[in-house]
Scaffold this motif. Structure first.
Motif, short mmCIF file in Angstrom:
data_model
loop_
_atom_site.label_atom_id
_atom_site.label_comp_id
_atom_site.label_asym_id
_atom_site.label_seq_id
_atom_site.Cartn_x
_atom_site.Cartn_y
_atom_site.Cartn_z
N ARG A 29 -63.91 -1.00 29.37
CA ARG A 29 -64.99 -0.18 28.81
C ARG A 29 -64.43 1.36 28.12
NH1 ARG A 29 -68.78 -1.94 33.85
NH2 ARG A 29 -69.68 -3.75 32.81
N ALA A 30 -63.34 1.82 29.10
CA ALA A 30 -63.06 3.14 28.37
C ALA A 30 -62.30 3.05 27.27
CB ALA A 30 -62.01 3.71 29.59
N ALA A 31 -61.59 2.10 26.88
CA ALA A 31 -60.88 1.75 25.65
C ALA A 31 -61.96 1.27 24.39
CB ALA A 31 -59.93 0.39 25.64
N ARG A 32 -62.96 0.79 24.79
CA ARG A 32 -64.11 0.68 23.97
C ARG A 32 -64.64 1.85 23.52
NH1 ARG A 32 -66.74 -5.14 25.71
NH2 ARG A 32 -65.23 -6.60 24.78
N ASP A 33 -64.87 2.68 24.43
CA ASP A 33 -65.57 4.05 24.41
C ASP A 33 -64.88 5.05 23.45
OD1 ASP A 33 -67.59 3.27 25.95
OD2 ASP A 33 -67.20 4.23 27.66
N LYS A 34 -63.40 4.84 23.66
CA LYS A 34 -62.67 5.69 22.82
C LYS A 34 -62.60 5.19 21.53
CE LYS A 34 -57.80 7.48 22.42
NZ LYS A 34 -56.68 7.38 22.89
N ARG A 39 -64.43 6.40 15.94
CA ARG A 39 -65.01 5.85 14.53
C ARG A 39 -66.37 6.76 14.28
NH1 ARG A 39 -65.03 -0.56 15.98
NH2 ARG A 39 -62.95 -0.86 14.87
N SER A 40 -67.00 7.42 15.13
CA SER A 40 -68.32 8.36 15.09
C SER A 40 -67.61 9.51 14.63
CB SER A 40 -69.06 8.41 16.37
OG SER A 40 -68.29 9.09 17.28
N ARG A 41 -66.52 10.11 15.01
CA ARG A 41 -65.98 11.40 14.64
C ARG A 41 -65.32 11.03 13.05
NH1 ARG A 41 -61.46 12.85 18.20
NH2 ARG A 41 -63.01 12.57 19.68
N ALA A 42 -64.89 9.83 12.80
CA ALA A 42 -64.46 9.74 11.44
C ALA A 42 -65.62 9.69 10.41
CB ALA A 42 -63.53 8.39 11.27
N ASP A 72 -54.88 2.45 16.61
CA ASP A 72 -54.34 2.52 17.80
C ASP A 72 -55.20 2.37 19.02
OD1 ASP A 72 -51.98 3.03 16.50
OD2 ASP A 72 -51.66 5.11 17.01
N ALA A 73 -56.24 3.07 18.84
CA ALA A 73 -57.27 2.78 19.78
C ALA A 73 -58.04 1.30 19.63
CB ALA A 73 -58.42 3.62 19.80
#
Length: 161
Positions: A29-34, A39-42, A72-73
């Motif tokens: 879940r932490a990896a998916r949130d990252k 993506r939202s920042r991009a 990477d994420a």
């Protein structure tokens, strides 16, 4: 080694096996949130501004760095997902080695691997909450689970000996 010491080792191992899917799910879940955050920042990358001499005049994000971070994420999220699947398979293997039936194995998977509460499991399976609690935390299921882990360890099934 005394029987009590051996039982303590097996109970510690059983606890570790039961908690592994939950810990792996948290990492997933932490990896998916990252990935979602990156993506939202991009999406908010501004246009590059140039002055008359075609010299960049404002600081902007480097798109290639952002894309590399997202890749990477995404790879880390995929690895976390594979780890979670492996932990779930390990828990299921131990349940089968313990001699659990399909219903009890599914209840253990719902509780330990997928994080359902005992109440929701009771609703999903048509059992009472006390029946679900007994199947999860009773002395006999715990003993059988420890014996299942012991049988796997002695057979060398996982270690390939």
């Amino acid at each position: 080694m005394t029987d009590n010491e051996y039982a303590d080792i097996m109970m510690t191992e059983a606890y570790t096996v039961k908690q592994a899917p939950a810990e792996a799910l948290q990492r997933l879940r932490a990896a998916r949130d990252k990935v979602a955050t990156l993506r939202s920042r991009a999406c908010s990358i501004g246009a590059v501004r140039y002055d008359r001499d075609r010299v960049q005049s404002s600081h902007t994000h480097d798109l290639s760095d952002d894309m590399c971070a997202i890749d990477d994420a995404a790879e880390a999220a995929w690895l976390a997902y594979m780890e979670y699947l492996a932990m779930c398979a390990s828990l299921r293997l131990c349940c089968m080695a313990a001699g659990f039936g399909a219903t009890q194995t599914n209840i253990w998977m719902m509780y330990y691997a997928y994080g359902h509460s005992m109440g929701s499991i009771a609703l999903l399976t048509g059992r009472t909450k006390s029946q679900v609690q007994y199947l999860l935390t009773g002395v006999r299921p715990e003993r059988d689970f420890c014996l299942g882990i012991n049988a796997i360890a002695e057979s060398g099934e996982i270690y390939g000996s």
